[in-house]
Design a protein around this motif. Structure first.
Motif, PDB file in Angstrom:
ATOM      1  N   GLU A 213      18.069  -1.767   3.085  1.00  9.09           N
ATOM      2  CA  GLU A 213      19.247  -1.534   3.811  1.00  9.09           C
ATOM      3  C   GLU A 213      19.094  -0.166   4.608  1.00  9.09           C
ATOM      4  OE1 GLU A 213      22.109  -0.893   0.619  1.00  9.09           O
ATOM      5  OE2 GLU A 213      22.490  -2.914   0.305  1.00  9.09           O
TER       6      GLU A 213
ATOM      7  N   GLU B 107      17.044  -1.493   7.671  1.00  8.70           N
ATOM      8  CA  GLU B 107      17.765  -2.214   8.386  1.00  8.70           C
ATOM      9  C   GLU B 107      18.602  -1.321   9.283  1.00  8.70           C
ATOM     10  OE1 GLU B 107      21.344  -5.670   8.124  1.00  8.70           O
ATOM     11  OE2 GLU B 107      19.925  -5.587   6.352  1.00  8.70           O
ATOM     12  N   ARG B 108      19.030  -0.325   8.883  1.00  6.58           N
ATOM     13  CA  ARG B 108      19.835   0.616   9.406  1.00  6.58           C
ATOM     14  C   ARG B 108      19.135   1.198  10.441  1.00  6.58           C
ATOM     15  NH1 ARG B 108      22.121   2.094   4.200  1.00  6.58           N
ATOM     16  NH2 ARG B 108      20.668   3.564   4.232  1.00  6.58           N
ATOM     17  N   GLU B 109      17.886   1.692  10.071  1.00  4.56           N
ATOM     18  CA  GLU B 109      17.096   2.370  10.997  1.00  4.56           C
ATOM     19  C   GLU B 109      16.813   1.538  12.132  1.00  4.56           C
ATOM     20  OE1 GLU B 109      13.650   3.532   8.725  1.00  4.56           O
ATOM     21  OE2 GLU B 109      14.903   5.223   7.912  1.00  4.56           O
ATOM     22  N   ASN B 110      16.165   0.245  11.889  1.00  4.94           N
ATOM     23  CA  ASN B 110      16.076  -0.735  13.165  1.00  4.94           C
ATOM     24  C   ASN B 110      17.156  -1.058  13.945  1.00  4.94           C
ATOM     25  OD1 ASN B 110      13.362  -1.269  12.334  1.00  4.94           O
ATOM     26  ND2 ASN B 110      13.911  -3.013  11.006  1.00  4.94           N
ATOM     27  N   GLU B 111      18.596  -1.089  13.381  1.00  6.91           N
ATOM     28  CA  GLU B 111      19.514  -1.395  14.123  1.00  6.91           C
ATOM     29  C   GLU B 111      19.875  -0.038  14.994  1.00  6.91           C
ATOM     30  OE1 GLU B 111      24.475  -1.896  13.408  1.00  6.91           O
ATOM     31  OE2 GLU B 111      23.058  -1.924  11.674  1.00  6.91           O
ATOM     32  N   LYS B 112      19.664   0.980  14.504  1.00  3.09           N
ATOM     33  CA  LYS B 112      19.710   2.366  15.250  1.00  3.09           C
ATOM     34  C   LYS B 112      18.752   2.474  16.525  1.00  3.09           C
ATOM     35  CE  LYS B 112      19.887   7.379  14.969  1.00  3.09           C
ATOM     36  NZ  LYS B 112      19.598   8.567  14.238  1.00  3.09           N
ATOM     37  N   LYS B 113      17.443   1.934  16.337  1.00  8.59           N
ATOM     38  CA  LYS B 113      16.464   1.916  17.379  1.00  8.59           C
ATOM     39  C   LYS B 113      16.949   0.845  18.538  1.00  8.59           C
ATOM     40  CE  LYS B 113      12.698   3.240  14.302  1.00  8.59           C
ATOM     41  NZ  LYS B 113      11.291   2.475  13.621  1.00  8.59           N
ATOM     42  N   ILE B 114      17.553  -0.346  17.930  1.00  5.67           N
ATOM     43  CA  ILE B 114      17.974  -1.345  18.893  1.00  5.67           C
ATOM     44  C   ILE B 114      18.897  -0.904  19.622  1.00  5.67           C
ATOM     45  CG2 ILE B 114      18.950  -3.688  19.105  1.00  5.67           C
ATOM     46  CD1 ILE B 114      17.325  -4.456  16.526  1.00  5.67           C
ATOM     47  N   ASN B 115      19.852  -0.170  18.988  1.00  5.29           N
ATOM     48  CA  ASN B 115      21.164   0.236  19.676  1.00  5.29           C
ATOM     49  C   ASN B 115      20.801   1.047  20.806  1.00  5.29           C
ATOM     50  OD1 ASN B 115      23.181  -1.223  18.339  1.00  5.29           O
ATOM     51  ND2 ASN B 115      23.486   0.065  16.879  1.00  5.29           N
TER      52      ASN B 115
ATOM     53  N   LYS C 270      31.215   0.205  18.029  1.00  8.78           N
ATOM     54  CA  LYS C 270      30.116  -0.066  16.955  1.00  8.78           C
ATOM     55  C   LYS C 270      30.938   0.908  15.700  1.00  8.78           C
ATOM     56  CE  LYS C 270      26.882   2.399  18.389  1.00  8.78           C
ATOM     57  NZ  LYS C 270      25.493   3.037  18.224  1.00  8.78           N
TER      58      LYS C 270
END
Length: 457
Positions: A388, A391-399, A456
């Motif tokens: 989790e 996933e949050r870190e990846n989502e932040k990078k993508i954003n 968001k």
């Protein structure tokens, strides 16, 4: 009352009894070739797990059958293929991972060794079970025949205390004899030869092991007919907890256990399917107490098959899960570890191992005794938490990437918008962008980003 020193339970020697003391050595690279080249070690094959006096094995030899094929067919009538292959892979499987990282080696001792002034031990052999995931299970098998039950519990308690092996004090004298410490020489060499860092020596043996301050113990004790009357839960409890035999006869004894705790262990951690033997699995100790009526082939099952395929499989699972939990607790979790765990779970962490009820029962009780399911739950929670977080870190990078792409796109569009505004107001194509046009575009960009962040949340 306590058992007096002259009572039969304290004076009658056992003919059939064995203790197996085990530990874990963590390594950083495969050590199979290293062990294969040691002249004092022999590789243990699947057929070696079947005792030489087994009638079927004798018949197979007389018929000239290939013992490897015979052993695999024989074991497959009791255990699932997956379990057998996870310990003794076939020749074809040894060419692929993770089976190419699995092997079993043995050093034969067969001599009495002075452990301390009070304990002389009949050491049979030392085993090295090389497992996947950079772990080696080592064990020392001790023949207890000729000892009383009380002598066995005292010996087991003495041997298991690894911290006492360390050299200490001003004179650096160990608590145990040099001859006994030398038994662990191969363990220390293996650790040092297969690890680049954290070298160790006999002065700090406990630092070599992954079992805390004690070795694990698997003990089998068959009572002679003259003391079959002592076959009861109290003697089993004392054997498993390495207590003085007779302690539970006296509630005033300072070592007498809490009644509720004793009842809990005997109800939840005991192993029993017949009335002539019973076991107790308590975390790092597994004890089996038998009556004299247990047949030789039944005794051999505990000494060979159950030891290798049930006990050491559970021991390995327990050690691996503890190691993984420690890594995640130390914030070493990563995608590679999660992938490694999934392979381990598929290859080694079996929930069903046998076609027969008794091996399955023993395995399930050992999982309870070694608290495997608790370790498994903790690990799964840690993996979930890491996933989790990842996933949050990846989502932040993508954003962040999308935000910058949006800005670059808007800047590109801004040029067209400002050109249109300037042309509309001044009636001509601009050579430079006026400040009022940039102001309009900046307001539009800020508004878009504000709306994006609100969405968001």
């Amino acid at each position: 009352m306590n058992n007096s020193p002259n009572q039969p339970i304290n004076t009658t020697a056992l003919s059939n009894s064995v203790s197996v003391f085990s530990g874990i050595v963590e390594i950083e690279k495969s050590c199979i070739k290293l062990l294969q080249n040691k002249p004092n070690l022999k590789e243990v094959k699947l057929e070696d797990i079947i005792p030489d006096n087994d009638p079927d094995k004798i018949a197979a030899k007389e018929d000239g059958r290939d013992l490897s094929s015979f052993a695999r067919e024989n074991m497959c009538t009791m255990y699932y293929d997956g379990l057998i292959n996870s310990r003794y892979p076939s020749e074809s499987q040894k060419k692929i991972s993770p089976y190419n990282k699995i092997a079993h080696f043995r050093k034969t001792i067969n001599r009495k060794i002075k452990c301390t002034n009070d304990v002389i031990v009949n050491v049979v052999e030392i085993d090295f079970r090389v497992m996947s995931n950079e772990m080696v299970l080592f064990s020392i098998k001790v023949d207890n025949s000729g000892l009383t039950l009380n002598q066995i519990t005292f010996q087991n308690f003495t041997i298991r205390s690894v911290n006492n092996y360390n050299k200490n004090g001003a004179d650096k004298k160990p608590s145990y004899s040099d001859e006994w410490i030398e038994l662990f020489g191969d363990v220390i060499k293996l650790r040092n030869e297969c690890c680049k860092i954290k070298k160790c020596d006999e002065a700090n043996l406990s630092h070599t092991l992954f079992t805390g301050n004690k070795l694990y113990n698997y003990v089998i004790a068959q009572l002679p007919a003259e003391i079959d009357s002592e076959y009861n839960d109290d003697r089993l409890y004392e054997l498993a907890n390495e207590m003085r035999i007779g302690t539970l006869n006296d509630k005033e004894d300072p070592n007498y256990p809490n009644e509720e705790y004793k009842k809990y262990l005997l109800e939840t951690h005991s192993i029993a399917s017949f009335n002539n033997w019973k076991g107790l699995a308590i975390n790092d100790t597994t004890a089996i107490l038998m009556k004299s009526t247990v047949k030789p082939h039944q005794y051999n099952s505990w000494l060979y098959s159950y030891l290798e395929f049930i006990y050491f499989n559970a021991f390995y699972i327990n050690a691996y899960l503890m190691k993984m939990n420690h890594k995640y607790q130390s914030r070493e979790g990563n995608a590679d570890l999660e992938k490694e765990y999934l392979e381990f779970d598929r290859t080694f962490n079996f929930h069903n191992i046998s076609y027969r009820f008794q091996p399955q029962l023993i395995y399930e009780r050992l999982r309870i005794g070694m608290e495997i399911n608790d370790e498994l739950i903790q690990l799964k929670e840690k993996i979930q938490q890491y996933s989790e977080k990842h996933e949050r870190e990846n989502e932040k990078k993508i954003n962040n990437i999308l935000t910058w792409l949006t800005i670059f796109t808007l800047v590109s569009i801004a040029n067209d918008i400002t050109s249109f505004i300037t042309t509309f107001i001044d009636g001509k194509t601009p050579q430079a962008i006026p400040w009022y046009a940039l102001g309009v575009v900046a307001v539009i960009i800020v508004w878009i980003l504000y709306k994006f962040n609100r969405t968001k949340k």
